[in-house]
Design an enzyme around this catalytic site. Structure first.
Site, short mmCIF file in Angstrom:
data_model
loop_
_atom_site.label_atom_id
_atom_site.label_comp_id
_atom_site.label_asym_id
_atom_site.label_seq_id
_atom_site.Cartn_x
_atom_site.Cartn_y
_atom_site.Cartn_z
N LYS A 1 9.46 8.15 11.35
CA LYS A 1 8.11 8.68 11.22
C LYS A 1 7.82 9.11 9.79
O LYS A 1 6.74 8.88 9.26
CB LYS A 1 7.92 9.88 12.16
CG LYS A 1 7.63 9.53 13.58
CD LYS A 1 6.27 8.90 13.73
CE LYS A 1 6.26 7.87 14.81
NZ LYS A 1 7.06 6.69 14.64
N GLU B 1 14.24 8.58 15.06
CA GLU B 1 12.79 8.52 15.16
C GLU B 1 12.14 9.46 14.14
O GLU B 1 11.12 9.12 13.53
CB GLU B 1 12.34 8.86 16.58
CG GLU B 1 10.83 8.89 16.78
CD GLU B 1 10.16 7.54 16.56
OE1 GLU B 1 8.92 7.52 16.54
OE2 GLU B 1 10.86 6.52 16.43
N HIS C 1 32.47 10.78 6.03
CA HIS C 1 32.90 9.40 5.86
C HIS C 1 32.03 8.66 4.84
O HIS C 1 31.85 7.45 4.95
CB HIS C 1 32.89 8.68 7.21
CG HIS C 1 33.85 9.25 8.20
ND1 HIS C 1 35.19 8.97 8.20
CD2 HIS C 1 33.67 10.15 9.21
CE1 HIS C 1 35.80 9.63 9.16
NE2 HIS C 1 34.89 10.37 9.79
N ASN D 1 -3.48 -16.11 14.22
CA ASN D 1 -2.37 -15.17 14.18
C ASN D 1 -1.11 -15.92 14.52
O ASN D 1 -1.10 -16.74 15.45
CB ASN D 1 -2.56 -14.04 15.20
CG ASN D 1 -3.69 -13.11 14.85
OD1 ASN D 1 -4.26 -13.19 13.77
ND2 ASN D 1 -4.03 -12.21 15.77
N GLY D 2 -0.02 -15.63 13.82
CA GLY D 2 1.24 -16.30 14.08
C GLY D 2 1.71 -17.09 12.89
O GLY D 2 1.26 -16.88 11.75
N GLU E 1 7.66 5.95 7.31
CA GLU E 1 6.61 4.94 7.47
C GLU E 1 5.23 5.44 7.08
O GLU E 1 4.38 4.63 6.70
CB GLU E 1 6.60 4.40 8.91
CG GLU E 1 6.17 5.35 9.99
CD GLU E 1 6.27 4.73 11.38
OE1 GLU E 1 6.21 3.49 11.51
OE2 GLU E 1 6.42 5.49 12.35
N ARG F 1 -4.35 -2.33 13.27
CA ARG F 1 -3.24 -3.28 13.38
C ARG F 1 -2.62 -3.59 12.02
O ARG F 1 -1.54 -4.14 11.95
CB ARG F 1 -3.73 -4.58 14.03
CG ARG F 1 -4.18 -4.40 15.46
CD ARG F 1 -4.81 -5.66 16.00
NE ARG F 1 -3.84 -6.72 16.17
CZ ARG F 1 -3.18 -6.96 17.31
NH1 ARG F 1 -3.38 -6.19 18.35
NH2 ARG F 1 -2.32 -7.95 17.40
N TRP G 1 -2.93 -10.16 7.68
CA TRP G 1 -1.77 -9.55 7.03
C TRP G 1 -0.98 -10.70 6.43
O TRP G 1 -0.49 -11.56 7.12
CB TRP G 1 -0.94 -8.79 8.06
CG TRP G 1 -0.04 -7.74 7.49
CD1 TRP G 1 1.31 -7.69 7.58
CD2 TRP G 1 -0.42 -6.57 6.77
NE1 TRP G 1 1.80 -6.58 6.96
CE2 TRP G 1 0.76 -5.88 6.46
CE3 TRP G 1 -1.64 -6.05 6.35
CZ2 TRP G 1 0.76 -4.67 5.73
CZ3 TRP G 1 -1.63 -4.86 5.64
CH2 TRP G 1 -0.45 -4.19 5.33
N CYS H 1 -2.08 -9.48 12.69
CA CYS H 1 -3.46 -9.73 12.30
C CYS H 1 -4.38 -9.52 13.50
O CYS H 1 -3.93 -9.41 14.63
CB CYS H 1 -3.62 -11.15 11.76
SG CYS H 1 -2.42 -11.59 10.49
N LYS I 1 0.46 -2.57 13.56
CA LYS I 1 0.68 -1.91 14.85
C LYS I 1 1.49 -2.77 15.80
O LYS I 1 2.44 -2.32 16.42
CB LYS I 1 -0.68 -1.58 15.49
CG LYS I 1 -0.57 -0.84 16.82
CD LYS I 1 0.08 0.51 16.63
CE LYS I 1 0.18 1.27 17.92
NZ LYS I 1 0.95 2.51 17.75
#
Length: 611
Positions: free
Chosen positions: A487, A483, A506, A101-102, A490, A27, A75, A2, A606
């Site tokens: 990318k 990576e 396998h 935040n938290g 997301e 963010r 968020w 947040c 973020k």
């Protein structure tokens, strides 16, 4: 995750708060709100959805007169995203507003105690408990600063708090524990923010709050207190990057801008550290004796930084002949890790505030390890708690999907490996010289790759409707594929997985059917023939293949695969620094073709500062 911004001064607060929140949109959030104290008392406006809804509701803040206020982008963690659960949360008296935040871990217990005292709750949030606790303690002591102290003693968990009260109309109160919060110093005005981008337009003079600190802000200055209530003197930092670095500069999205900024960012990260054909790490305090006595190396990180660590494992073990373990920070802290004195723990984080990485760092430090961090944000929490820190100097990264932070982290980790290898005597002079030479060429080679961006866009148009994608690769190509897959998923929301090519037989190959898109990485020269064999293998099951390889192997790969992306030849250990760029561009253009919100992908933030 947040965003917080707060202001007290001579100007109207609401427009400043809204501007700051707009700069924190990257963010991630699902609601926004502001609380302003003015002639009409304490006024709170908040709404679900994008910040523009709140701006329209308040006519860009014009409807909220007053020179003191706090703002928040939320968020959702406790309670669904809606107007009621949005911050600021307000006490039952309507005279105290809080942004947070938290996570307050004991909120359920505290809520029960307050319900027993006759308090009622309107939201599902843990933050409302803070507002109601403040109301209760203020009714007991009649002093807002003392009420905040008592509240902080009662709550458990992580928090960055901004508090305004009609009973303290000239001051803003802030507190921090395990969540980032900084202070901004201006002429006749003071600020709080969860990220410097929120206030850079107004001040470049900042300090970072430490865990357990509380700050009282007025227009005349800021007083900070430690956990014992004693005033402390804060070290000030000057922010020297230009505000334009946090703006799009003509690009359609921040992500595209930051992809194209990678040559400059890598030059910034390496120029002062590659001098006279050698790696010079003047900011590293480890002695040669300490480096020679390193036992194990453990890399802790999350997300893309973890993928940097995966590349680093291959390269560091090859250069140093030391065991290197890469552990997800969120797993490390709960695994009763085997760490001892003499081990080196490398913590990698773009923001320097990633909560899981911070907790893992503290666990490793408690067990006797030396901590070396690779971070972007100067003065961040992880940087401050490390024994050594190597900054990436990438500049602000706004898009949620990291690009230049990944590239600069990798550049720094490679330089660290060479520096250690030189001292340990585990690398021959020819390889050392070739690596240094090619490290200096990386920005130029990336510029060449970026010149082919439109051809990658053409490929993206052809494959953008795929719903399942598999990345395959071996050795460094496998580490890079992690990576590339992240990318893609997301920002385009395509289901994507990365597999070591040798694992196909396998079980994974059972998922390959006619038309399945496979992105095959074949840049690592020593294993190119095996990579090509895996391409033929998945094509035999009907896969549609897009390959990534070097110019040396492009012709041979092209005989088997209709779609091939190429990168320049460079030293083997530096191939991922080039290979990631076409994968970033591919993900960007696929998301663009699918109409996705590229800079603010759904459900993501973020800086992840909660578990």
């Amino acid at each position: 995750m947040c965003g917080i911004v707060g202001y007290v001064g001579k100007e109207q607060a609401a427009p400043i708060l809204l501007d700051g929140l707009q700069r924190l949109e990257y963010r991630g959030y699902d609601s926004a709100g502001v609380a302003v104290f003015g002639p009409a008392g304490l006024q709170v406006k908040k709404s679900k959805g994008r910040l523009q809804v709140l701006k329209d509701l308040t006519h860009d803040g014009a409807d909220l007169p007053g020179n003191l206020g706090i703002g928040h982008t939320r968020w959702a963690t406790h309670g669904e995203p809606n107007d009621v659960n949005a911050h600021p949360q307000v006490s039952r008296s309507g005279r105290i507003a809080v942004v947070h935040n938290g996570i307050i871990e004991n909120f359920s217990e505290l809520k029960g105690q307050l319900l027993h005292k006759g308090y009622q709750f309107k939201s599902e949030t843990d933050t409302e408990v803070v507002a109601q606790l403040l109301d209760y303690y203020f009714s007991q002591c009649g002093d807002m600063v003392e009420a905040v102290r008592r509240m902080l003693n009662a709550v458990e968990g992580a928090y960055a708090l901004g508090i305004v009260s009609a009973d303290a109309p000239d001051r803003l109160i802030a507190a921090r524990k395990d969540a980032p919060l900084l202070l901004g110093y201006g002429e006749g005005e003071s600020f709080i923010a969860s990220d410097v981008t929120a206030i850079i337009r107004h001040t470049r003079d900042i300090s970072y709050m430490e865990d357990g600190e509380m700050a009282v802000l007025t227009r005349d200055g800021i007083t900070v207190y430690n956990e014992q209530g004693q005033p402390v003197t804060k070290k000030h930092h000057h922010v020297d990057w230009d505000i334009g670095a946090a703006e799009k500069g003509g690009y359609a999205h921040f992500m595209l801008k930051e992809i194209f900024e990678q040559p400059r960012a890598i030059r910034e990260a390496t120029a002062a550290r590659l001098q006279g054909g050698r790696v010079i790490l003047q900011d590293l305090t480890m002695t040669e004796e300490e480096i020679r006595n390193i036992g194990r190396i453990i890399i802790i990180a999350c997300g893309s930084s973890y993928h940097v660590g995966m590349v680093g494992k291959y390269n560091l073990e090859r250069m140093l002949r030391r065991s290197v373990e890469v552990v997800l920070a969120s797993e490390f802290r709960y695994s009763d890790p085997i760490v001892k004195r003499g081990d080196l723990v490398i913590a990698i984080s773009q923001s320097g505030e990633t909560l899981d990485t911070m907790a893992a760092l503290r666990e490793a430090k408690k067990r006797g390890a030396r901590i070396l961090s690779i971070v972007n944000v100067v003065g961040s929490s992880i940087a401050r708690e490390s024994d050594d820190v190597l900054y990436t100097w990438a500049g602000p990264e706004i898009a949620v999907a990291t690009t230049k932070a990944y590239s600069t982290q990798m550049a720094v980790l490679n330089m660290l490996g060479l520096y250690f290898a030189d001292i340990l005597g585990t690398i021959d002079r020819q390889t050392y010289s070739e690596m240094v030479r090619d490290m200096q060429r990386v920005p130029e080679y990336i510029e060449k790759i970026l010149e082919s961006a439109e051809s990658i866009h053409d490929i993206a148009r052809e494959i953008c409707k795929s719903e399942d994608v598999f990345f395959i690769g071996r050795n460094l190509d496998y580490a890079l594929s992690l990576e590339g897959s992240l990318k893609l998923k997301e920002i385009s929301y395509i289901h994507s997985e990365a597999y070591a090519s040798g694992e196909l037989k396998h079980g994974t190959i059972s998922l390959i059917v006619d038309g399945t898109l496979v992105i095959a990485l074949g840049t690592y020269g020593p294993l190119f023939d095996k990579a090509l064999s895996n391409v033929v293998e998945v094509q035999a099951r009907g896969a549609k293949v897009l390959a990534l390889t070097t110019q040396t192997h492009a012709e041979e790969m092209g005989r088997h695969v209709p779609m091939v992306m190429t990168i320049p030849d460079i030293h083997e250990m530096l191939l991922p620094q080039l290979g990631v760029v076409p994968l970033q561009l591919l993900a960007y253009y696929i998301a663009l073709e699918r109409g996705c919100d590229i800079d603010k992908p759904r459900n993501l933030a973020k800086s992840v500062t909660v578990e």
